[in-house]
Design a protein around this motif. Structure first.
Motif, short mmCIF file in Angstrom:
data_model
loop_
_atom_site.label_atom_id
_atom_site.label_comp_id
_atom_site.label_asym_id
_atom_site.label_seq_id
_atom_site.Cartn_x
_atom_site.Cartn_y
_atom_site.Cartn_z
N ASN A 21 0.85 -1.18 0.00
CA ASN A 21 0.00 0.00 0.00
C ASN A 21 0.89 1.23 0.00
O ASN A 21 1.46 1.60 1.03
CB ASN A 21 -0.90 -0.01 1.24
CG ASN A 21 -1.81 1.20 1.28
OD1 ASN A 21 -1.89 1.97 0.31
ND2 ASN A 21 -2.50 1.41 2.38
N ASN A 22 1.03 1.85 -1.15
CA ASN A 22 1.90 3.01 -1.28
C ASN A 22 1.13 4.33 -1.29
O ASN A 22 1.66 5.34 -1.75
CB ASN A 22 2.74 2.89 -2.56
CG ASN A 22 3.79 1.81 -2.46
OD1 ASN A 22 4.31 1.55 -1.37
ND2 ASN A 22 4.09 1.16 -3.57
N ASP A 23 -0.11 4.30 -0.82
CA ASP A 23 -0.91 5.52 -0.77
C ASP A 23 -0.44 6.39 0.39
O ASP A 23 -0.56 6.00 1.55
CB ASP A 23 -2.38 5.15 -0.60
CG ASP A 23 -3.27 6.38 -0.50
OD1 ASP A 23 -2.80 7.49 -0.86
OD2 ASP A 23 -4.42 6.25 -0.05
N SER A 25 -1.65 9.35 1.28
CA SER A 25 -2.63 10.34 1.69
C SER A 25 -3.02 10.19 3.16
O SER A 25 -3.03 9.09 3.70
CB SER A 25 -3.89 10.24 0.82
OG SER A 25 -4.48 8.96 0.94
N GLU A 61 -4.28 14.42 -4.20
CA GLU A 61 -5.21 14.97 -5.18
C GLU A 61 -4.94 16.46 -5.42
O GLU A 61 -5.06 16.95 -6.54
CB GLU A 61 -6.65 14.75 -4.72
CG GLU A 61 -7.08 13.29 -4.75
CD GLU A 61 -8.56 13.14 -4.47
OE1 GLU A 61 -9.23 14.17 -4.28
OE2 GLU A 61 -9.04 11.99 -4.43
N SER A 80 5.15 13.09 -7.57
CA SER A 80 5.60 11.71 -7.55
C SER A 80 7.04 11.61 -8.07
O SER A 80 7.42 12.29 -9.02
CB SER A 80 4.69 10.83 -8.41
OG SER A 80 5.17 9.51 -8.48
#
Length: 243
Positions: A21-23, A25, A61, A80
């Motif tokens: 899980n590289n999210d 946020s 976002e 990124s």
């Protein structure tokens, strides 16, 4: 004939489960500093050893990333830099590198800071001011629980430091704030300090956290009237013992 579809389904699920899980946020806090403070009792030492940054808020976002060090807030532009890696550019072209490693947000060592690790904050999900999630977790882990006044005004009573900064049962105080950085840290030097307030009136105090005991001292100013205050421990006002 049903075996092949089942094998394919198992492989698919296994592949999904192993995908990291590289999210980035959400809100991330410096739990390592909190854990060190809880174990040693020495708040300033823990913040210096594992900080100085205490909380990150990442919003991919909007391409925004912000951090707090307990005194300053900084907001930068998030970009990124490859799988699981990001670059944050701040005013003046100052940059920080972030990555996700083993479920942690890692602030990569730079010319400004050492490597620092952050844990995703498990909160209610409602928007909070930057830095308040770290404070909430620190207050809960470091001062949480019931304390008995063994010595001092209100002896025999119970005190509770709440994660929202309210304090109950400590005579003359309704709210508190631990000193994390900035002027209060400069004025208290090597000593840990706490702000106690009732209504609109408040003042700094120095404290020593020793296991299940909390000693709170008057903060005596040793500086001249035209100098920045320099606080040293004065008479002990309270001795609290965690129940």
């Amino acid at each position: 004939m049903r075996l092949l579809p089942l094998l394919l389904l198992g492989a698919l699920l296994g592949g999904c489960a192993s995908t990291p899980n590289n999210d980035p946020s959400g809100t991330w806090i410096n739990q390592a500093a909190i854990d060190a403070a809880r174990e040693s009792g020495r708040l300033r030492e823990a913040l210096l050893a594992y900080g100085p940054n205490l909380e990150w808020h990442i919003d991919p976002e909007r391409q925004q990333a912000s951090y707090s060090n307990g005194f300053e807030l900084a907001e930068g532009r998030l970009q990124s830099a490859g799988e699981g890696r990001w670059q944050v550019t701040f005013y003046g072209d100052y940059k920080e590198q972030l990555s996700i490693q083993n479920g942690e947000l890692v602030q990569v060592a730079s010319g400004y800071w050492p490597e620092q690790h952050f844990t995703r904050f498990q909160g209610s999900g409602e928007a909070k001011p930057l830095g308040s999630s770290f404070e909430q977790a620190l207050y809960r882990d470091y001062l949480g629980g019931d304390w008995l006044i063994e010595e001092g005004l209100g002896q025999g009573g119970l005190v509770r430091f709440n994660s929202d900064g309210q304090v109950q049962g400590l005579p003359g105080a309704e709210r508190f704030a631990l000193c994390l950085a900035g002027d209060c840290a400069a004025m208290s030097g090597e000593h840990d300090s706490i702000w106690l307030q009732a209504g609109d009136q408040g003042s700094p105090w120095l404290f020593v956290h020793e296991g299940n005991r909390l000693r709170i001292f008057e903060a005596q100013n040793r500086a001249q009237f035209d100098e920045m205050p320099e606080y040293q421990p004065g008479p002990q006002r309270w001795l609290l013992k965690r129940r």
